[in-house]
Design an enzyme around this catalytic site. Structure first.
Site: not given
Ligand code: BGC
Length: 951
Positions: A302-304, A306
């Site tokens: 995941s993005d941070w 997300a």
């Protein structure tokens, strides 16, 4: 048959949709039918479900996969949860060690142009500079050099490169982290960067997947993410990028397909929603497109922050939650972590899926031998620079015995070279450049001198991210920036150069934009600069861009426009240099006192030296625009950033909808389709020498007549159906350096693909080949372009296949998207029957489209239906995603908007290959030649000779 039924269904739905749109003025660049079938909002409310998540099979790295499977079979449930969940540690992202099995954990570090949280490291040119270099060799070497620095600091995974944003909107705040709004150019450079990086043993992470085209409302706001209401009102969900199926494949997914083909280890799912569903729990984009269709074998992180769910995200295809917690600085509470074990225990998540997540994570680790004793451990200085306080760590991480390791090596050489290669000479009147030996040099603008706010351009939230006023801008801000150990400013480099040839020369400067832009007085008797005017006035202007914000203007910052105009009003030899995230409109470009312009992008730490090399001709400019510079900001309104004061105060959780109604028509695809004049077109850039192009020919690689519309069915490999990557045609041409100095040319190959019926409007031309070729004066070289099946196909949303259109493909070769020297055409499905007449009946002819639409709909529909049709369920899914609709004849662009054959008929084009054309191809120029309002100096070549003079 089911497919016909599906087509019929779609047709009925879409017919209804188009009725309301009949009569729309398609010459308008904005509107619900601007780029294809009319937009039906309800088709984008929910992204279709695709379950189960496909298990990796290890294809492409089977030995490593076996090792991973063996490793995972020894893990406890808690250890598996640990492996898929980030935790505080010395790196930007951390996976805790499992020492009992010899696993040291994983260190993930930003970003796309440098190892960000590190000392004694280099800062390389940004992605936009790589794109402007059009140089695959330098792109690869940058990947290698950057990766050696990450690895030297003990990182296992680099969080880059970037192909999302692709650059749909000129205002996108992170466009510069990636490459170009052209998916082919981005795809090639994205892939070579990844291959370079992973050749060193470092894992790359292709980000941000997918549709991450704006920063505004990229994350949910209000309340707490995921808590329905936290006192302050409802959660307002992140923007939804609403993308139809064909556009998804031909634009946004395209470079990620290259990345998967290149064996990228990981992919980062993005913050935004796609067609209503968050990027990290979107089973269509993760399970369906990435893992099933593209055959991705690595892991999705995941993005941070997300991640917005636990087992739902996991079953939708997310494999690793970063940074691990629901809050930034702690891994507890977490959607993953203990909730993953709980979900397995209560049956919401299968153990099989969790094992797949773990195997996906461990396969690249074993493939790249990151557990070997020779792989460097984390530099202890990493933790000091990173955001997790050491007190929050739960694990004993392994560190290098040496701190502050200097990983820069000799990378400054590549940085200097690439910084110059990624700078584009846009204007050069009367050979203003290269400079000779001016003895009175004036330097103007706040982008020329030393940075005054330190060497870490992270962005300053307190300033609402207007950037930094004083000092050169070598890169942008946010997680894609780098920590500099030094910056060679333009002022410093110019002084060094000037004094090297004339120690008594004058280098006079004013770096305060407010002063320059204000009332005159800095030239003339008693003024700041004297004697006046200087032999040359070098004006340095800049444009800041950073993660978290989109740009509010396409003009240069800090009154830069006034600065240029003010200097140019007094100095007849004004040379403008921009350091910018990308697209700037340049109202001063045609000012006769502006004699030269260089778009120097974000070149990294050697910014001044890279520029001086170009200014004095030690390096011949060879950069080309990786985007289009239009005349006015409004010219980019076709792809706006979604934002408004109403949205900023909305209480509707679902209010943020960014409809990609412009479909395939972004950047030059838009300007070409609507026949709009531009200031400087995609692919354009000057040199200190001149080049010519001759002898375009194209030959099928398979026996004539054997090309099928659909790819043969094959088991999926990383990159999708391997048949998509087979070379079906090879084009060759010859280029010659016709000037008096050595230089590098960038021959570019564009295709005009057929317009399928009922479909998004096919661009007039799309880039499908480029090479950077160094030639001595007078030297010639043959250049070859391989065209794969994907290159000559369109994505058919009915068959869910890359499909070769039924009529002629225009083949255009030139030195920019609007400087086409040579043309030919091919009809892959017609065997050896290719001819001028079949070419004329092809794409891009409004008449042909309008009259032949329904009948060819039937023909193409039936010919495209084959045994390889996907299952009914996925057809329905994609139809839901596609925003499909019928295009009626009345919606087509008028004939005047479409390419015409008049230019070739009038003999305005040079003839192409003189040799007999290969089977299926014609040497007669097709209808794709543009007779629009390009006009000199950016028009095509004059009859039989070199292009109109360009300055
Ligand atoms: C960015 C990512 C980055 C991550 C870690 C996020 O805000 O979108 O690109 O890798 O932070 O810094």
């Amino acid at each position: 048959m089911l497919p016909s039924y599906e087509k019929l269904l779609a047709a009925i739905v879409l017919l209804t949709a188009t009725q309301s749109a009949n009569g729309q003025n398609l010459t308008s660049a904005i509107g619900p039918c601007q780029a294809g079938p009319c937009w039906v909002q309800s088709e984008y409310d929910v992204s279709p479900p695709v379950y189960p998540s496909p298990n990796a099979t290890g294809i492409g790295w089977s030995a490593a996969f076996e090792q991973a499977a063996n490793f995972v079979s020894q893990l406890t449930a808690e250890e598996k949860a640990q492996l898929v969940t980030g935790t505080p540690g010395p790196c930007v992202g951390n996976i805790g060690p499992i020492y009992r099995l010899g696993f040291k954990g994983l260190c993930l570090q930003d970003g796309p142009l440098a190892i960000r949280e590190a000392d004694y490291a280099s800062v390389f040119p940004a992605g936009v500079s790589v794109a402007a270099s059009w140089d695959k060799t330098l792109a690869r070497q940058r990947g290698v050099d950057m990766a050696m620095e990450f690895k030297g600091k003990g990182a296992d995974v680099a969080l880059g490169p970037v192909a999302g944003p692709l650059g749909r909107s000129a205002y996108g705040g992170r466009n510069w982290e990636g490459f170009s709004p052209d998916p082919y150019l981005t795809g090639e450079l994205f892939a070579t960067t990844i291959e370079g990086m992973q050749s060193t043993g470092l894992q790359a992470c292709a980000k941000h997947y997918i549709g991450n085209e704006q920063e505004t409302q990229r994350n949910p706001t209000g309340g707490l993410p995921t808590v329905i209401s936290a006192g302050g009102g409802p959660v307002i969900e992140a923007v939804s990028s609403n993308i139809d199926d064909r556009t998804m494949h031909e634009l946004y997914l395209w470079p990620f397909q290259n990345a998967v083909k290149s064996g990228v280890a990981s992919v980062m799912c993005s913050y935004n929603r796609i067609n209503g569903t968050y990027g990290c729990q979107n089973s269509k984009t993760l399970n369906g497109l990435l893992k099933e269709e593209l055959g991705f074998q690595g892991y999705v992180m995941s993005d941070w922050l997300a991640t917005h769910s636990g087992y739902l995200a996991a079953t939708s295809g997310e494999d690793m939650d970063m940074p691990g917690g629901i809050g930034f600085f702690s891994d507890n509470p977490s959607f993953f972590g203990g909730n993953i074990t709980a979900a397995v225990n209560n049956g919401s998540l299968t153990e099989d899926r969790l094992d797949d997540m773990c195997r996906r994570i461990m396969s690249p680790y074993f493939l790249l031998q990151q557990g070997d004793a020779s792989y460097p451990a984390v530099d202890p200085s990493s933790g000091d620079l990173n955001f997790f306080p050491a007190s929050t760590y739960h694990y004993n991480f392994t560190y290098n015995t040496q701190a502050n390791v200097d990983v820069r090596d000799d990378h400054s050489q590549l940085i200097r070279e690439l910084g110059a290669a990624g700078s584009v000479l846009l204007k050069n009147t009367n050979n203003a450049l290269p400079l000779k030996t001016p003895a009175n040099v004036g330097i103007f603008g706040n982008d020329a001198g030393e940075p005054t706010d330190g060497l870490y351009f992270d962005g300053d939230g307190d300033l609402l991210n207007v950037g930094y006023e004083f000092g050169v801008l070598p890169v942008g801000g946010g997680s894609g920036t780098g920590r500099f150990t030094y910056v060679v400013s333009p002022l410093e480099a110019i002084k060094t150069k000037v004094y090297s040839y004339n120690p008594k020369a004058l280098v006079q400067y004013i770096l305060n934009n407010t002063l320059i832009a204000g009332p005159g007085g800095y030239f003339g008797v008693g003024a700041i600069i004297h004697p006046t005017p200087p032999d040359v006035c070098l004006v340095f202007v800049k444009t800041w861009a950073t993660e978290g914000y989109d740009r509010s203007s396409l003009l240069v910052d800090w009154d830069g426009t006034q600065v240029v105009e003010s200097v140019a009003s007094l100095c007849p030899n004004t040379i403008v240099v921009t350091h910018s995230s990308g697209i700037n409109v340049m109202p001063w470009a045609d000012n006769p006192n502006v004699t030269a312009i260089i778009a120097a992008h974000y070149p990294g730490e050697q910014v001044g030296n890279s520029l001086v090399d170009l200014l004095w001709g030690d390096v011949n400019p060879s950069g080309k625009l990786p985007y289009t510079i239009a005349y006015k900001q409004d010219d980019y309104n076709f792809a706006p950033i979604e934002n408004s004061s109403a949205l900023l105060t909305t209480t509707d959780p679902n209010a943020w909808q960014s409809n990609f109604e412009n479909r395939l028509l972004i950047d030059y695809r838009h300007f070409d389709f609507f026949n709009e004049s531009v200031q400087y077109e995609f692919g354009y850039g000057l040199s200190y020498t001149t080049f010519s192009m001759s002898s375009l020919s194209i030959a099928p690689s398979t026996a004539s007549g054997s090309i099928s519309a659909l790819p043969p069915s094959n088991p999926t490999e990383p990159g999708g159906n391997p048949a998509l990557w087979e070379t079906l045609y090879t084009a060759t041409l010859t280029i010659t350096n016709t000037g008096s100095v050595a230089g590098a040319a960038v021959p570019q190959l564009y295709l005009g693909l057929p317009q399928p019926v009922d479909e998004d409007f096919t661009p007039v031309k799309v880039l499908r080949g480029f090479e950077k070729i160094m030639l001595q004066a007078g030297e010639s070289q043959t250049v070859t372009f391989d065209l794969t099946r994907r290159d000559i196909s369109y994505w058919d949303r009915f068959t869910q296949q890359w499909t070769i259109g039924t009529s002629a493909i225009g083949v255009m070769a030139g030195f920019s998207s609007r400087e086409i020297w040579l043309t030919t055409s091919c009809s892959p499905l017609e065997g050896s029957s290719g001819s001028a007449s079949s070419a004329s009946a092809g794409y891009g002819s409004a008449t042909a489209l309008a009259s032949g639409m329904m009948s060819s709909a039937m023909a193409s529909g039936s010919s495209m239906i084959s045994a390889s049709m996907p299952a009914a369920s996925s057809m329905v899914s994609s139809a839901m995603m596609s925003g499909s609709s019928m295009m009626s004849a009345s919606m087509l662009p008028s004939a005047s908007m479409m390419p015409s054959a008049s230019m070739s008929a009038a003999g305005m084009m040079p003839s192409s290959a003189s040799a007999a054309p290969p089977a299926g191809c014609s040497d007669v120029p097709g209808p794709w030649q543009w007779s629009g309002n390009w006009g000199p100096p950016h028009g095509p070549p004059a009859a039989g000779g070199p292009p109109a003079a360009r300055s």
